[in-house]
Motif scaffolding. Structure first.
Motif, mmCIF file in Angstrom:
data_model
loop_
_atom_site.group_PDB
_atom_site.id
_atom_site.type_symbol
_atom_site.label_atom_id
_atom_site.label_comp_id
_atom_site.label_asym_id
_atom_site.label_seq_id
_atom_site.Cartn_x
_atom_site.Cartn_y
_atom_site.Cartn_z
ATOM 1 N N GLN A 204 49.332 39.768 31.486
ATOM 2 C CA GLN A 204 48.316 38.729 31.430
ATOM 3 C C GLN A 204 47.939 38.238 32.837
ATOM 4 O OE1 GLN A 204 46.964 37.621 28.163
ATOM 5 N NE2 GLN A 204 47.857 39.678 28.051
ATOM 6 N N THR A 205 46.713 37.733 32.959
ATOM 7 C CA THR A 205 46.207 37.334 34.273
ATOM 8 C C THR A 205 47.061 36.224 34.887
ATOM 9 O OG1 THR A 205 43.974 37.949 33.603
ATOM 10 C CG2 THR A 205 44.187 36.517 35.515
ATOM 11 N N ARG B 83 48.936 36.328 38.696
ATOM 12 C CA ARG B 83 48.894 35.282 39.725
ATOM 13 C C ARG B 83 50.300 34.853 40.126
ATOM 14 N NH1 ARG B 83 45.142 31.107 40.222
ATOM 15 N NH2 ARG B 83 46.940 29.748 39.909
ATOM 16 N N VAL C 13 42.094 39.317 41.650
ATOM 17 C CA VAL C 13 42.974 39.130 40.492
ATOM 18 C C VAL C 13 42.369 39.756 39.248
ATOM 19 C CG1 VAL C 13 44.003 37.395 38.968
ATOM 20 C CG2 VAL C 13 44.016 37.047 41.451
ATOM 21 N N GLU C 14 41.056 39.558 39.031
ATOM 22 C CA GLU C 14 40.415 40.102 37.821
ATOM 23 C C GLU C 14 40.448 41.617 37.801
ATOM 24 O OE1 GLU C 14 39.257 35.932 37.833
ATOM 25 O OE2 GLU C 14 39.349 37.437 39.408
ATOM 26 N N ALA D 202 43.902 42.707 36.896
ATOM 27 C CA ALA D 202 44.107 42.470 35.470
ATOM 28 C C ALA D 202 43.458 43.569 34.632
ATOM 29 C CB ALA D 202 43.532 41.106 35.085
ATOM 30 N N THR E 16 38.993 41.743 29.776
ATOM 31 C CA THR E 16 40.322 41.215 30.087
ATOM 32 C C THR E 16 40.594 39.937 29.290
ATOM 33 O OG1 THR E 16 39.431 40.008 31.993
ATOM 34 C CG2 THR E 16 40.323 42.207 32.402
#
Length: 888
Positions: free
Chosen positions: A2-3, A7, A234-235, A238, A250
């Protein structure tokens, strides 16, 4: 993965490696080059520019970013996002290339079980700047990446700078091979869809001149310290770790699309046009929520206009997908639920975020209604002149002035059997964008203007003594005249003076700067303004009134005590009004800006709708009760998390340091982060008198007030005014409101009677117009100029009455007025004439050009106005000719 976990792993990795974890800065920072924060390094820019000394040698953050240059491309492709999260690690003169490459490689290649991302090392490619074989060698030696998976690229791809003279350096980018199903072989230089960039490492070592090394120009120097600035998307990470094709699938975006499917009844993945709309909703809903959370409100320019466009594109896309009711609130709730684990303010401040977004949706739905009416008028005019194309200028006006989307204009024009001059529209849009780019380019040199102060900034901050004293002995560090350092300034000159110490407050936090003086033996300078450079250097803007001043002089810097007293009253009064607003309206009345100066305060706050008279009275009463309570005013310095835990309020968009100053008035009554000057007890503020309340933009209200002696003077003036009115009306002061109300009612009654008399006089003329009717074929035509001064309403009444007097005879009535240089007109056609083919709206084209007018309506009635009374007779001739044509 998961995003939120991505992080967390990123930050944990670098914290373990000795980096200080720095929270994301607000999306709004006081950077003249940026509308929004658009990269992870922005909050560290003062350190890279040498404007401030960094409090740590290495740092890591996950920065929220917004880029809006390609809003129209969002959704069309799956690669564009307006909001994204940039994870980065930064070194300020600590480690360099090998350290950055080592840290990155360890995180991406370490197994997920051991806290890494677990990417397959065999699918990692990297690029290096064409003149940087050292980076390639490190990748091969440290990570074991074979030379065939290391590619060299020129400055356009692998050199970074800020677009202005300053720091820069070569880059090394990390790519992941998604496989042959996504494109051609050959590495990033062959296909950047298959080989997806996930991380960019910038080796900041150069000083860029006026022309960028990105374009092949040599740097003009080398930085005294070599720095590291990296950014990992980050995206994108992901997307790869979740095994989906694009970021819209996502975990933080696909549920928004799911909600849109639920609200519209359409399905994602069926038609490209619909998919574009789904992606627009997902992207813009998330970006809008993040912007509102950071204090942006919809408006007509700057940041507010960007937010307005985003929210309106959501509404438009949902409507085109089939939504027939308001939707924004539901999208905001989904975004909050998805993003709150990383950004808890979305949950704690959700009511305000939802209120702002829904308010804009409501306003836009009304705009759509208004735009539809304007569109219908434009279509009527085009058809009246026999045209088939809606002008590009009309489409641009609908889009730019009324917020009417172009694709909706195209769709509605097609339904009306018309085309749109898209080329003309695009040309006008391009001109508008170029103006915006020119303006942005003009702002890009703002940092260069500070170069004159750099040496002074490097020497250290000005010591502000004004919290404890109003006069301070200081040394003149520099004199600047018209942007140039000078050794001496003489009487009559305006000069900027930089001191090592100063009691004069520099403008910030809504409080304007102190006024005062700088004096020495035989020398006196008047201080008119004080500004901060790089948040640490006080620059006194002065006029030499007597003698001369020389660099190195000792001077006495003194604050005008009367000015400071009034300024502290204004600033403390602002805190009192803010606290009263929140007490009366609730916690959603959040500060959106302020200005305070001696005797006066202005306070902007987020709120939908006008305040009632009762609310305004309550706010004033609560403020003055607190003044009368003589609360002590305490100030103290603490760390930011502790201040927030105590309930101290922070201003949206302000970038606070690790230590903050808290101003507490009356314990829980008011507690805010503030660097301004204040009274010692609330009673010293004096009376607070609200002057009024108004709107300053969508969802933002403003109150203004006088404080202290200015409040007393204002009240005395109002009292004298009331006494004068009472004397004129010959009633006691407390009976003035009732007496004025009676007079207003009598005036309204008299005006209505006058209107009735006027209407009767106008209708009395109807018979004479009927007698003037001309027979044109089988039609009776009245085409005449109305008496001067007859307005549009009376004109319509008269035309309707005349038309009714012809009974079953085919009749057409065209009346043109003349009121203050305007030409209102009405066309009335009865049913028998309509059956012969006469249409009121069609007749407008026969006389409209003569009077420079436009208008439209239905077959039985049309109206509008022109601006050229000289063309009335020609217009009436045109009507007669057109009716004769139809009748024949």
């Amino acid at each position: 993965m998961q995003t939120h976990e991505i992080r967390r792993r990123f930050l944990d990795h670098f914290v373990r490696a000795g980096h200080s974890e720095v929270p994301s800065a607000s999306l709004i920072l006081p950077d003249p080059n940026l509308l929004f924060v658009n990269a992870g390094m922005v909050q560290f820019k003062p350190y890279f520019l040498g404007q401030e000394a960094p409090p740590f040698s290495r740092a890591t953050s996950v920065q929220k970013c917004v880029r809006t240059g390609d809003i129209e491309e969002v959704g069309v492709t799956t690669r564009h996002n307006t909001f994204f999260q940039m994870a980065g690690n930064f070194s300020f003169g600590d480690y360099f290339k090998e350290g950055a490459i080592t840290f990155a490689w360890e995180l991406i290649s370490r197994s997920q079980e051991d806290g890494g991302f677990g990417f397959d090392p065999e699918r990692i490619w990297v690029t290096a700047y064409e003149s940087d074989p050292e980076a390639a060698e490190i990748w091969h030696r440290v990570a074991g990446i074979p030379t065939e998976r290391i590619q060299f690229r020129d400055g356009k791809d692998n050199y970074w700078d800020m677009g202005v003279p300053g720091p820069g350096g070569p880059c090394s980018e990390i790519y992941y091979d998604r496989g042959p199903e996504y494109g051609a072989e050959g590495g990033p230089v062959a296909d950047e869809d298959r080989y997806l960039e996930i991380w960019n490492l910038v080796f900041m070592q150069d000083i860029r001149g006026e022309k960028s090394p990105k374009l092949g120009f040599e740097p003009v120097g080398t930085l005294p310290k070599k720095n590291i600035d990296t950014g990992m998307g980050v995206e994108r990470v992901a997307m790869l770790l979740q095994g989906v094709d694009n970021v819209y699938e996502t975990d933080l975006l696909r549920p928004i699309i799911g909600k849109a499917e639920e609200l519209t009844g359409k399905s994602y993945g069926v038609e490209h046009a619909d998919d574009v709309r789904f992606r627009v909703i997902a992207d813009h809903a998330r970006t809008s929520a993040m912007l509102i959370a950071d204090g942006v409100n919809p408006g007509n320019d700057g940041r507010g206009y960007v937010l307005r466009r985003l929210l309106r594109r959501i509404v438009r896309s949902a409507r085109l997908l089939g939504a027939d009711r308001p939707v924004i609130g539901e999208f905001m709730k989904v975004v909050s639920d998805l993003m709150a684990p990383s950004y808890p303010e979305l949950a704690t401040d959700f009511t305000r975020i939802e209120t702002v977004a829904v308010g804009e949706e409501t306003a836009f739905l009304k705009t759509l209604s208004t735009g539809s009416k304007l569109f219908d008028d434009a279509v009527t005019e085009v058809k009246a002149t026999g045209g088939r194309t809606l002008a590009g200028s009309e489409a641009f006006t609908l889009h730019d002035t009324y917020g009417f989307p172009i694709d909706l204009t195209l769709e509605m024009a097609a339904e009306a059997g018309l085309e749109v001059d898209e080329a003309g529209f695009r040309s006008l849009m391009a001109e508008q964008r170029q103006r915006a780019k020119d303006d942005a380019q003009a702002r890009k040199h703002a940092h260069a203007d500070l170069s004159i102060y750099k040496e002074l900034v490097d020497r250290g901050a000005t010591e502000f003594t004004g919290f404890d004293e109003l006069a301070t002995e200081a040394t003149v560090l520099a004199l600047i005249v018209d942007g140039v350092r000078v050794p001496v300034a003489t009487a009559g000159q305006q000069v900027e003076v930089v001191l090592d110490r100063s009691p004069l407050y520099a403008e910030s936090g809504g409080q304007i700067a102190d006024r005062g003086s700088l004096t020495a033996s035989g020398t006196e300078l008047r201080v008119d303004d004080v500004q901060k450079i790089a948040k640490k250097l006080w620059v006194h803007k002065t006029t030499v009134e007597r003698g001369q001043i020389t660099e190195g002089d000792a001077v006495l810097a003194q604050v005008d005590s009367a000015w400071r007293r009034g300024a502290t009253q204004g600033h403390s009064g602002t805190h009192m009004v803010h606290a009263a607003l929140r007490q009366v309206l609730g916690p959603n009345a959040v500060q959106a800006g302020s200005l305070n100066k001696p005797g006066y305060l202005r306070f902007d706050f987020n709120w939908q709708g006008q305040l009632s008279e009762g609310q305004r009275s309550d706010i004033e009463a609560v403020s003055n009760d607190a003044v009368g309570s003589d609360f002590p005013v305490n100030t103290f310095v603490t760390d930011l998390p502790k201040a927030k835990s105590m309930g101290a309020l922070a201003l949206f968009g302000e970038n606070y340091g690790s230590e903050v100053r808290v101003v507490e008035i009356g314990g829980p009554f008011s507690m805010e982060l503030c660097g301004g000057t204040h009274v010692e007890h609330s009673s010293q503020i004096g009376p607070i008198t609200l002057l009024g309340e108004s709107s300053v933009g969508s969802g933002v209200r403003r109150v203004e007030a006088f404080v202290g002696l200015d409040s007393y003077k204002y009240l005395a003036k109002e009292r004298a005014l009331l006494a004068g009115v009472a004397s004129s009306l010959k009633v006691p002061s407390d009976e003035v409101p009732g007496r004025v109300e009676q007079l207003v009612e009598r005036l309204k009654t008299a005006e209505k009677e006058l209107e009735r008399t006027k209407a009767a006089a106008v209708l009395a003329e109807a018979g004479s117009y009927v007698e003037q009717a001309q027979r044109v074929g089988r039609v009776l035509l009245v085409a005449a100029a109305a008496p001067k001064g007859v307005g549009a309403g009376d004109l319509r009444t008269l035309a309707t009455d005349i038309r009714g007097r012809f009974g079953s005879e085919p009749a057409v009535v065209v009346l043109l007025g003349n009121v203050d240089g305007k030409v209102p007109f009405v066309v009335a056609v009865n049913k028998p004439a309509q059956e012969l083919g006469v249409r009121a709206g069609d007749l407008v084209g026969s006389f409209g050009p003569s009077i420079a007018g436009r208008g439209g309506g239905k077959p039985e009635m049309a109206q509008g106005a022109g601006t050229d009374p000289a063309g009335i007779e020609a217009g009436l001739s045109g009507v007669r000719a057109r009716v004769a044509e139809i009748a024949a």
